[in-house]
Every structure is written in structure tokens, then in C-alpha cells.
Design a protein around this motif. Structure first.
Motif, short mmCIF file in Angstrom:
data_model
loop_
_atom_site.label_atom_id
_atom_site.label_comp_id
_atom_site.label_asym_id
_atom_site.label_seq_id
_atom_site.Cartn_x
_atom_site.Cartn_y
_atom_site.Cartn_z
N GLU B 101 0.82 -1.21 0.00
CA GLU B 101 0.00 0.00 0.00
C GLU B 101 0.86 1.26 0.00
OE1 GLU B 101 -2.42 -1.03 3.31
OE2 GLU B 101 -3.84 -2.13 2.03
N GLN B 102 1.92 1.22 0.80
CA GLN B 102 2.81 2.39 0.86
C GLN B 102 3.50 2.60 -0.49
OE1 GLN B 102 5.16 1.27 4.22
NE2 GLN B 102 3.82 2.31 5.69
N SER B 105 1.05 4.18 -2.94
CA SER B 105 0.82 5.63 -2.85
C SER B 105 2.07 6.38 -3.30
CB SER B 105 0.40 6.03 -1.44
OG SER B 105 1.44 5.79 -0.52
N ARG B 109 2.23 9.09 -6.35
CA ARG B 109 2.86 10.42 -6.31
C ARG B 109 3.83 10.60 -7.47
NH1 ARG B 109 3.18 9.56 -0.89
NH2 ARG B 109 5.42 9.18 -0.88
#
Lengths: 130, 130
Positions: B101-102, B105, B109
Motif C-alpha cells: 500500500e505504501q 501511494s 505520487r
DNA sequence: ATAAACTATAAAGTATACTTGAAGGTCAAG
DNA sequence: CTTGACCTTCAAGTATACTTTATAGTTTAT
């Protein structure tokens, strides 16, 4: 900072860091050479390597990481390719996440089964974790 | 069914299936030998291999899969070990999911950045996906 | 009955991601 | 000024998960 320090700060070891450099994962933003030929690392290198670790744990190969993390050369064509690549990868990660979730519920069921089996076989010494 | 059929049904190829057997991922529930020494697979083998594919995609090694999927020998000690192992693996999967998940994201970005860059460089030919 | 298609085994080869080893240069401390 | 802790490169070794190759037996279709 020298390679030993960077290794400590990132949890990698020196040969691995050299290997990453050889594979093109580090550039002038992260490392340069001193007069004695020793590598001198920037603070940015720490973040960069931690990021590599994270992305790698998410299932990317080193070559893929190289593509997505390389310094932007402001070339429109490569930029478009990188964008396409990132979109594709995001989809793959969605897929992987779903598979992870399915496997997790699978393991949960298996765990239940095994716990039940254990119950049946020896009720007295059975100590479930707190 | 013979190996070719199983291969088709699972999306694996015959050498891979033989390799899995050699590594102990298949047992009498899934395969036996005929008089001509050909392997004869059960329907259960299909499900089993699809399950292996899924669990593997979730990041398990073949040896780990062997441990969690092997036929239960009703031995209490091994059962406890399997349970402990499964609990550990569930935690690892949680961790992997968070990292995924990190990273996602993070990629989002990066994608935004690259899209903005593309905007700046050539507004006319820029065609965001529908 | 013979060629094509499929099966078998064993061993070697491939790709990825490191790790280890050899052989030598650099530097700070005693 | 030498010892020990680092640093360097390059090559070889390791583990995982297959894939490919070689050689040979079996089955099926014409």
C-alpha cells in the motif's frame, strides 16, 4: 559518508550497496568518488535505498526499480514510457494485493482447521496463544 | 488426466508440474502412476496447483508452500509447528500488504509528478488516458 | 507399421539477487 | 612504520525457481 555508515543506516550491507550501484540504482545524486577512490554517499542515498527496500518488498525487480527511480532526463518519450509503466505497475500491485488478501483468508481457514485438529487430538495440553 | 491436460487446466507447463512434484508439492491425493509409468492426475490436482499459484503469487517460496499444504499427518508436534508457522506467515502477509500500500501511494505520487512534467513540456500532444 | 505426438528421466542451463573470496590499496592509532 | 580496520575490484559461488536439452519409451492416427 562512507559505505559502512550507509550500510548501517539502511540495514543493507556494503556488497549489496555496491551491487545496486553496479545495477544502476544509484547515481550522482547519491554517490561520488573521493581522491582515494572511496565512495562518498549523500544523505539522499539513505532515503533512496530505504525506498528501494520498500519497493522491492512490494515485489518489484531491480530492473523495474531502476526504471521507475531513475533520474528524470526530461525526455518526453521516456517520460511517457515511465508513465505507462507506472500505470501498469499500479494495476499489478492491485492484483497482488487481492491475491495477498485471498491467500490470507485461505491461511486463516487452514489455521482454523489445524487448531480444530489440535483440539481433537489433545485437549489437555492445548494452549492457544494469549 | 495426463500431464498435458493438467497443464492446460492450470496454466502451468508439464516440466513445471513435474518440478513441483519433485519438490514434494504433490502427493497421492493428486497424482499416481499408471502401468506405462505415465502420471495420472486427479481433479484435486487442478485445485491444488491453482492454489499453489495463488499462494506463490502472495510471496511464498515453494518450501514454505510445501510446509503449509502438505497432507496433515495428524502428528501433534508437526501440527503445532504448522500452526505457529501459519501465524507467523499471516503477520508477514500483513506486513507485505502494508508495504504494498505504501509503495502504491508512492507510485501514485511519482505518477502525478511525471504527468505534471509532461504537461509542462508539451501541452498540445498530451493525451491522458480516458 | 510407422510417423507424430506425448510421456519419462536426468542433467545442464538461465535469470535474479545477492554473498563470498581473493588480492590488493588506504588510513588512523600506537 | 606497522597493525588492523576499512576501502577497492573482479570473479566465483549460492539459492530459488524454473527451463532446456538429451535420450528414450509409449500411444495414437493414418
Amino acid at each position: 559518508m562512507k559505505i559502512h555508515m550507509l550500510a548501517q543506516k539502511t540495514g543493507l550491507n556494503p556488497p549489496t550497496i555496491r551491487y545496486y550501484e553496479k545495477e544502476g540504482l544509484l547515481d550522482r545524486r547519491h554517490v561520488e568518488r573521493r581522491d582515494n577512490n572511496y565512495r562518498e554517499y549523500t544523505e539522499e542515498a539513505v532515503e533512496h535505498l530505504l525506498l528501494i527496500k520498500r519497493v522491492q518488498a512490494a515485489g518489484f525487480t531491480i530492473r523495474e526499480i531502476k526504471v521507475i527511480l531513475k533520474e528524470e532526463d526530461e525526455n518526453k518519450l521516456e517520460l511517457s514510457q515511465a508513465i505507462e509503466f507506472l500505470r501498469k505497475k499500479m494495476k499489478e500491485m492491485d492484483h497482488r494485493k487481492r491475491e495477498l488478501e485471498q491467500s490470507q483468508s485461505l491461511l486463516a481457514r487452514m489455521l482454523d482447521n489445524k487448531l480444530a485438529l489440535l483440539e481433537k487430538k489433545g485437549t489437555s495440553e492445548n494452549k492457544p496463544l494469549p
